[in-house]
Design a protein around this motif. Sequence first.
Motif, PDB file in Angstrom:
ATOM      1  N   GLU A   1       0.821  -1.205   0.000  1.00 23.58           N
ATOM      2  CA  GLU A   1       0.000   0.000   0.000  1.00 23.58           C
ATOM      3  C   GLU A   1       0.864   1.269   0.000  1.00 23.58           C
ATOM      4  OE1 GLU A   1      -2.800   0.136   3.177  1.00 23.58           O
ATOM      5  OE2 GLU A   1      -3.797   1.934   2.388  1.00 23.58           O
ATOM      6  N   ALA A   2       1.893   1.275   0.855  1.00 17.41           N
ATOM      7  CA  ALA A   2       2.744   2.470   0.945  1.00 17.41           C
ATOM      8  C   ALA A   2       3.455   2.722  -0.386  1.00 17.41           C
ATOM      9  CB  ALA A   2       3.759   2.315   2.067  1.00 17.41           C
ATOM     10  N   ALA A   3       3.869   1.644  -1.057  1.00 14.83           N
ATOM     11  CA  ALA A   3       4.557   1.801  -2.343  1.00 14.83           C
ATOM     12  C   ALA A   3       3.617   2.397  -3.383  1.00 14.83           C
ATOM     13  CB  ALA A   3       5.100   0.450  -2.814  1.00 14.83           C
ATOM     14  N   VAL A   4       2.410   1.841  -3.481  1.00 13.05           N
ATOM     15  CA  VAL A   4       1.469   2.335  -4.498  1.00 13.05           C
ATOM     16  C   VAL A   4       1.047   3.763  -4.182  1.00 13.05           C
ATOM     17  CG1 VAL A   4      -0.666   1.887  -5.744  1.00 13.05           C
ATOM     18  CG2 VAL A   4       0.642  -0.029  -4.821  1.00 13.05           C
ATOM     19  N   GLU A   5       0.758   4.026  -2.921  1.00 11.92           N
ATOM     20  CA  GLU A   5       0.332   5.379  -2.543  1.00 11.92           C
ATOM     21  C   GLU A   5       1.411   6.411  -2.875  1.00 11.92           C
ATOM     22  OE1 GLU A   5      -2.232   7.268  -1.417  1.00 11.92           O
ATOM     23  OE2 GLU A   5      -3.385   5.529  -2.087  1.00 11.92           O
ATOM     24  N   THR A   6       2.662   6.022  -2.724  1.00 13.35           N
ATOM     25  CA  THR A   6       3.753   6.926  -3.080  1.00 13.35           C
ATOM     26  C   THR A   6       3.713   7.249  -4.575  1.00 13.35           C
ATOM     27  OG1 THR A   6       5.142   6.131  -1.281  1.00 13.35           O
ATOM     28  CG2 THR A   6       6.275   7.170  -3.133  1.00 13.35           C
ATOM     29  N   ALA A   7       3.511   6.222  -5.387  1.00 12.65           N
ATOM     30  CA  ALA A   7       3.423   6.446  -6.838  1.00 12.65           C
ATOM     31  C   ALA A   7       2.255   7.364  -7.171  1.00 12.65           C
ATOM     32  CB  ALA A   7       3.285   5.114  -7.574  1.00 12.65           C
ATOM     33  N   VAL A   8       1.113   7.107  -6.529  1.00 13.66           N
ATOM     34  CA  VAL A   8      -0.069   7.940  -6.774  1.00 13.66           C
ATOM     35  C   VAL A   8       0.230   9.393  -6.406  1.00 13.66           C
ATOM     36  CG1 VAL A   8      -2.419   8.400  -5.976  1.00 13.66           C
ATOM     37  CG2 VAL A   8      -1.726   6.054  -6.559  1.00 13.66           C
ATOM     38  N   GLU A   9       0.879   9.584  -5.260  1.00 12.98           N
ATOM     39  CA  GLU A   9       1.150  10.965  -4.822  1.00 12.98           C
ATOM     40  C   GLU A   9       2.168  11.649  -5.729  1.00 12.98           C
ATOM     41  OE1 GLU A   9       1.851  11.428  -0.590  1.00 12.98           O
ATOM     42  OE2 GLU A   9       0.316   9.915  -0.187  1.00 12.98           O
ATOM     43  N   ILE A  10       3.138  10.906  -6.216  1.00 12.35           N
ATOM     44  CA  ILE A  10       4.113  11.489  -7.153  1.00 12.35           C
ATOM     45  C   ILE A  10       3.391  11.982  -8.408  1.00 12.35           C
ATOM     46  CG2 ILE A  10       5.978  10.865  -8.763  1.00 12.35           C
ATOM     47  CD1 ILE A  10       7.134   9.112  -6.471  1.00 12.35           C
ATOM     48  N   MET A  11       2.465  11.165  -8.902  1.00 14.56           N
ATOM     49  CA  MET A  11       1.721  11.569 -10.093  1.00 14.56           C
ATOM     50  C   MET A  11       0.840  12.777  -9.794  1.00 14.56           C
ATOM     51  SD  MET A  11       2.736   9.675 -12.476  1.00 14.56           S
ATOM     52  CE  MET A  11       1.561  10.212 -13.729  1.00 14.56           C
TER      53      MET A  11
ATOM     54  N   GLU B   1      -6.446   0.764  -4.322  1.00 18.13           N
ATOM     55  CA  GLU B   1      -7.502  -0.191  -3.989  1.00 18.13           C
ATOM     56  C   GLU B   1      -7.495  -1.370  -4.968  1.00 18.13           C
ATOM     57  OE1 GLU B   1     -11.333   1.664  -3.840  1.00 18.13           O
ATOM     58  OE2 GLU B   1     -12.360  -0.285  -3.929  1.00 18.13           O
ATOM     59  N   ASN B   2      -7.303  -1.088  -6.239  1.00 16.91           N
ATOM     60  CA  ASN B   2      -7.324  -2.161  -7.238  1.00 16.91           C
ATOM     61  C   ASN B   2      -6.145  -3.121  -7.077  1.00 16.91           C
ATOM     62  OD1 ASN B   2      -9.311  -2.133  -9.910  1.00 16.91           O
ATOM     63  ND2 ASN B   2      -9.356  -0.230  -8.754  1.00 16.91           N
ATOM     64  N   ILE B   3      -4.970  -2.596  -6.801  1.00 14.57           N
ATOM     65  CA  ILE B   3      -3.808  -3.475  -6.639  1.00 14.57           C
ATOM     66  C   ILE B   3      -3.940  -4.310  -5.374  1.00 14.57           C
ATOM     67  CG2 ILE B   3      -1.320  -3.538  -6.196  1.00 14.57           C
ATOM     68  CD1 ILE B   3      -0.945  -1.273  -8.121  1.00 14.57           C
ATOM     69  N   LEU B   4      -4.329  -3.670  -4.281  1.00 20.14           N
ATOM     70  CA  LEU B   4      -4.433  -4.418  -3.010  1.00 20.14           C
ATOM     71  C   LEU B   4      -5.491  -5.504  -3.110  1.00 20.14           C
ATOM     72  CD1 LEU B   4      -4.086  -1.536  -0.380  1.00 20.14           C
ATOM     73  CD2 LEU B   4      -2.332  -3.119  -1.209  1.00 20.14           C
ATOM     74  N   ALA B   5      -6.612  -5.191  -3.723  1.00 24.84           N
ATOM     75  CA  ALA B   5      -7.690  -6.187  -3.844  1.00 24.84           C
ATOM     76  C   ALA B   5      -7.251  -7.357  -4.712  1.00 24.84           C
ATOM     77  CB  ALA B   5      -8.945  -5.525  -4.413  1.00 24.84           C
ATOM     78  N   ALA B   6      -6.537  -7.059  -5.794  1.00 25.54           N
ATOM     79  CA  ALA B   6      -6.077  -8.119  -6.699  1.00 25.54           C
ATOM     80  C   ALA B   6      -5.099  -9.040  -5.983  1.00 25.54           C
ATOM     81  CB  ALA B   6      -5.419  -7.496  -7.935  1.00 25.54           C
TER      82      ALA B   6
ATOM     83  N   PRO C   1       8.232  -4.684  -1.232  1.00 24.83           N
ATOM     84  CA  PRO C   1       7.733  -3.893  -2.367  1.00 24.83           C
ATOM     85  C   PRO C   1       8.685  -2.741  -2.688  1.00 24.83           C
ATOM     86  CG  PRO C   1       5.999  -4.277  -0.757  1.00 24.83           C
ATOM     87  CD  PRO C   1       7.277  -4.741  -0.118  1.00 24.83           C
ATOM     88  N   HIS C   2       8.915  -2.530  -3.976  1.00 25.70           N
ATOM     89  CA  HIS C   2       9.837  -1.482  -4.432  1.00 25.70           C
ATOM     90  C   HIS C   2       9.172  -0.591  -5.471  1.00 25.70           C
ATOM     91  CE1 HIS C   2      13.235  -3.607  -2.611  1.00 25.70           C
ATOM     92  NE2 HIS C   2      14.058  -2.652  -3.033  1.00 25.70           N
TER      93      HIS C   2
ATOM     94  N   GLU D   1       7.806   2.558 -11.593  1.00 29.02           N
ATOM     95  CA  GLU D   1       7.434   1.152 -11.722  1.00 29.02           C
ATOM     96  C   GLU D   1       7.345   0.511 -10.343  1.00 29.02           C
ATOM     97  OE1 GLU D   1       7.245  -0.792 -14.791  1.00 29.02           O
ATOM     98  OE2 GLU D   1       6.905   1.234 -15.544  1.00 29.02           O
ATOM     99  N   LEU D   2       6.295  -0.270 -10.175  1.00 26.75           N
ATOM    100  CA  LEU D   2       6.108  -1.012  -8.928  1.00 26.75           C
ATOM    101  C   LEU D   2       6.508  -2.472  -9.117  1.00 26.75           C
ATOM    102  CD1 LEU D   2       4.634  -1.274  -6.053  1.00 26.75           C
ATOM    103  CD2 LEU D   2       2.691  -2.096  -7.412  1.00 26.75           C
ATOM    104  N   LEU D   3       7.232  -3.025  -8.149  1.00 25.46           N
ATOM    105  CA  LEU D   3       7.462  -4.473  -8.086  1.00 25.46           C
ATOM    106  C   LEU D   3       7.118  -4.906  -6.673  1.00 25.46           C
ATOM    107  CD1 LEU D   3       9.725  -3.243 -10.174  1.00 25.46           C
ATOM    108  CD2 LEU D   3      10.580  -5.590 -10.137  1.00 25.46           C
ATOM    109  N   ASP D   4       6.238  -5.895  -6.521  1.00 25.45           N
ATOM    110  CA  ASP D   4       5.926  -6.329  -5.159  1.00 25.45           C
ATOM    111  C   ASP D   4       7.000  -7.302  -4.669  1.00 25.45           C
ATOM    112  OD1 ASP D   4       5.316  -8.806  -6.226  1.00 25.45           O
ATOM    113  OD2 ASP D   4       3.282  -8.889  -5.438  1.00 25.45           O
ATOM    114  N   ALA D   5       6.865  -7.743  -3.427  1.00 26.86           N
ATOM    115  CA  ALA D   5       7.927  -8.560  -2.824  1.00 26.86           C
ATOM    116  C   ALA D   5       8.153  -9.846  -3.617  1.00 26.86           C
ATOM    117  CB  ALA D   5       7.576  -8.875  -1.360  1.00 26.86           C
TER     118      ALA D   5
END
Lengths: 470, 470
Positions: B241-251, B361-366, B283-284, B261-265
């Motif tokens: 969540e923290a990784a994706v939220e960071t990307a969202v906030e950067i955008m 939300e979409n990534i976490l749910a998936a 997650p990176h 780019e996101l890569l999970d663990a």
Amino acid sequence: MTVADPQTARPDTAATAAALEALAARLGDRFSAGESVRDQHGRDESWHRPHRPDAVVFPETTAEVSAVCAICHRHGVPIIPYGVGSSVEGAAIPVAGGVVVSLVRMNRVLAVDPGNFDCTVQPGVQRRALNEHLRDTGLTFTVDPGADASIGGMIATRASGTNAVRYGTMAEAVRALEVVLADGTVIRTGTRARKSAAGYDLTHLFTGSEGTLGIVTEATLRLAPIPETVIAATCRFATLEAAVETAVEIMQAGIPVARVELLDAAMIEAVNAYSGTDLAVAPHLFLEFHGDPESARRDAEAAEAIATEAGGAGFAQAESAEDRARLWRARHDCAYACMANHRPKRMLTTDVCVPIPALTENILAASADAAAAGLPAPVLGHVGDGNFHMILMLDPDDPEEVARAEGVSARMVERALAAGGTCTGEHGVGLGKRDYLAREQGPEAIAVMRSLKAALDPKGLMNPGKVLPD
Amino acid sequence: MTVADPQTARPDTAATAAALEALAARLGDRFSAGESVRDQHGRDESWHRPHRPDAVVFPETTAEVSAVCAICHRHGVPIIPYGVGSSVEGAAIPVAGGVVVSLVRMNRVLAVDPGNFDCTVQPGVQRRALNEHLRDTGLTFTVDPGADASIGGMIATRASGTNAVRYGTMAEAVRALEVVLADGTVIRTGTRARKSAAGYDLTHLFTGSEGTLGIVTEATLRLAPIPETVIAATCRFATLEAAVETAVEIMQAGIPVARVELLDAAMIEAVNAYSGTDLAVAPHLFLEFHGDPESARRDAEAAEAIATEAGGAGFAQAESAEDRARLWRARHDCAYACMANHRPKRMLTTDVCVPIPALTENILAASADAAAAGLPAPVLGHVGDGNFHMILMLDPDDPEEVARAEGVSARMVERALAAGGTCTGEHGVGLGKRDYLAREQGPEAIAVMRSLKAALDPKGLMNPGKVLPD
């Protein structure tokens, strides 16, 4: 200029009468067959002869647009979508009569999502009203043709404007559409995602189709953040060549200029007279740089160095927001300035767009050709995109003057095509560039376009007589 | 995995035999009906079952492609264009048999015009070879899918990649095309101008049509200047969540990031094993910033501040060009890493793209759904575009496992569509997403797509069974 009345040439007036009766019943006082309303919706900003439609309707919802199309389709009556009539190519003139569908009452901004940098609007929203609506969001809609056009009209013509060199045209700005087809079917294209590989690209197919494939009733548009720093500048040159070459070099240096606009001496004269500016009567570049304070400054300095090297003088930055607004308003009013200076003549606007290395030669040749033809022909251009307009003022009732202007225009297109360019960068094909389109794209591609038209509008009712050659 | 042989299901083997005879006569040793060549051209990188074509041809010119299509058209035999077979959606699998048209020998860069920032290439050029060819021009072709795909294949699928967030996808990169239609007709679309409003946008119609409307035989592509400064960085997070939220906030902060780019663990684990990297298994985000030295540095600092605020740790810049290349090579090899780690399982790749505010939300749910289904499902994503992939490894001969994976995939698409997104951001519809396309676009838009297909390929010979649902 006399107004043609196409009804006299129409075969089945009984079918038209039946359609009008059904439309009047469906739309009540938002149906008009009054002469003045019909005349208002039979013309645009071009030199093309107005034509009176049979009626004008003012739908307020997608369902009403759908009902209008279904009625016209049943009776075989032409359907002509209409925004604010700012076409410069006759795109909305009802040359075969029929029913003009004015989208003026569908002018709501339906949603703004700052987190996704987009908004969803009805087609009758005008671009200035949209940006007024957005003013507290920190976002802006970047496409800015000269006119305060409707979004629907801008989608129809794949419009662009001064910012396209940095932010792209309507081809890049439209994410999704709702479209009513000729028979009243409502479809949706695209999504609110930033990109998609889902099936045939219907969004781009309708964008630029000039109302000949359907009527856009809703659009989702990409927005851009308002830049932290905006630096506007003007620079004058001793020769047209030096001005254009400067623009070419700025582009080829990879400077991410936000605007780079050319106005030749004749255009500066027109602008001064119309907008009350007092620019030196010489070729000018109008420029703008967007970014953080340092990068905008660096870009402006890099451009100034190129301009100075080319003999540019008076590289002056417009400091305040008011000065900038006045400058760009003057730029946007160029076409109106030309018309005001030459009333009651009308405007034949050329719109070629060429590869950047071919730009200088194309502009100089066009300008020399118009001078040789004895025509007043101010030039302005979105030169960063390789796109320029020569505005030829003419009396549509003087066949000799029309022929001379068309000769200049045709030769300009020939040169552009030979250089790998296009006959229209942003105005669309409309009535006036149909033969050029055929020359540009070739008979095989035109046959493909005809087959797409036949697939989507088999009765040929949507804005007949436009885009495709007869 | 067993190979289906579609010939057994084909009605008219006499017509096929006649077509093959004519093709062999026309192409000589560049025609093959040998079993191993046919098998090589019956599969791709996806889990979809290979199918053996009737023959494979290797044309070297547009005229030969045209002749191949004309022969197949005369005999009613399917035509399947083929690049390097890197589709992850079965886009080039000849499910109805027919003739595979390999473009591998049409791999020349025909022209580069640095002054217009474009090049013209044949479809068989691969993206790395193109950039190798361009290396002395200061320009680069920016679209970079995971595979070293062919340009023709990338056009076919409207591909994108890690740079799309800054530079756009193939939809923006293609200026003009030469296309051979099903009956052998050759058309040209677009021009070398930066923009055009000339008629229906055939360039965008063919871009993303997955070989179902014609075969691209030449393409003019927009290039970008290589940035003065490139700063790459990685940052790890305690939670997805923290990784994706960071990307969202950067955008949403409007930072003009060139890659995010996101890569999970699980994906990091796969990458470490395959590419020899030693990243912490967490997650990176992989990021890149382009610009002049100051603006790239400012952008990196602004992103680092957002990442740190969200709990990101170890924001590390890859300093040398070699380090950057190794990092991005590892990123590009993600899919191969997953396949290598789970051999002989095959890959079902999801590809939804959603509005940015819906991304987390979409990534976490998936991810939670795949875990609940007990499936190994590493996640990677072009999160700046709202696009992410979950790679579900499965045994195509285990119906229960296939059903479980398809269930996860279907629910992911449902959530994406509910959020206003798309079922495929960049891989295309191919075989596997046809039903999702119908759900996404609705029956009316699908009917329009069918009518376009019928207009351009009335016999239904071009890459049958793809894009449109049965």
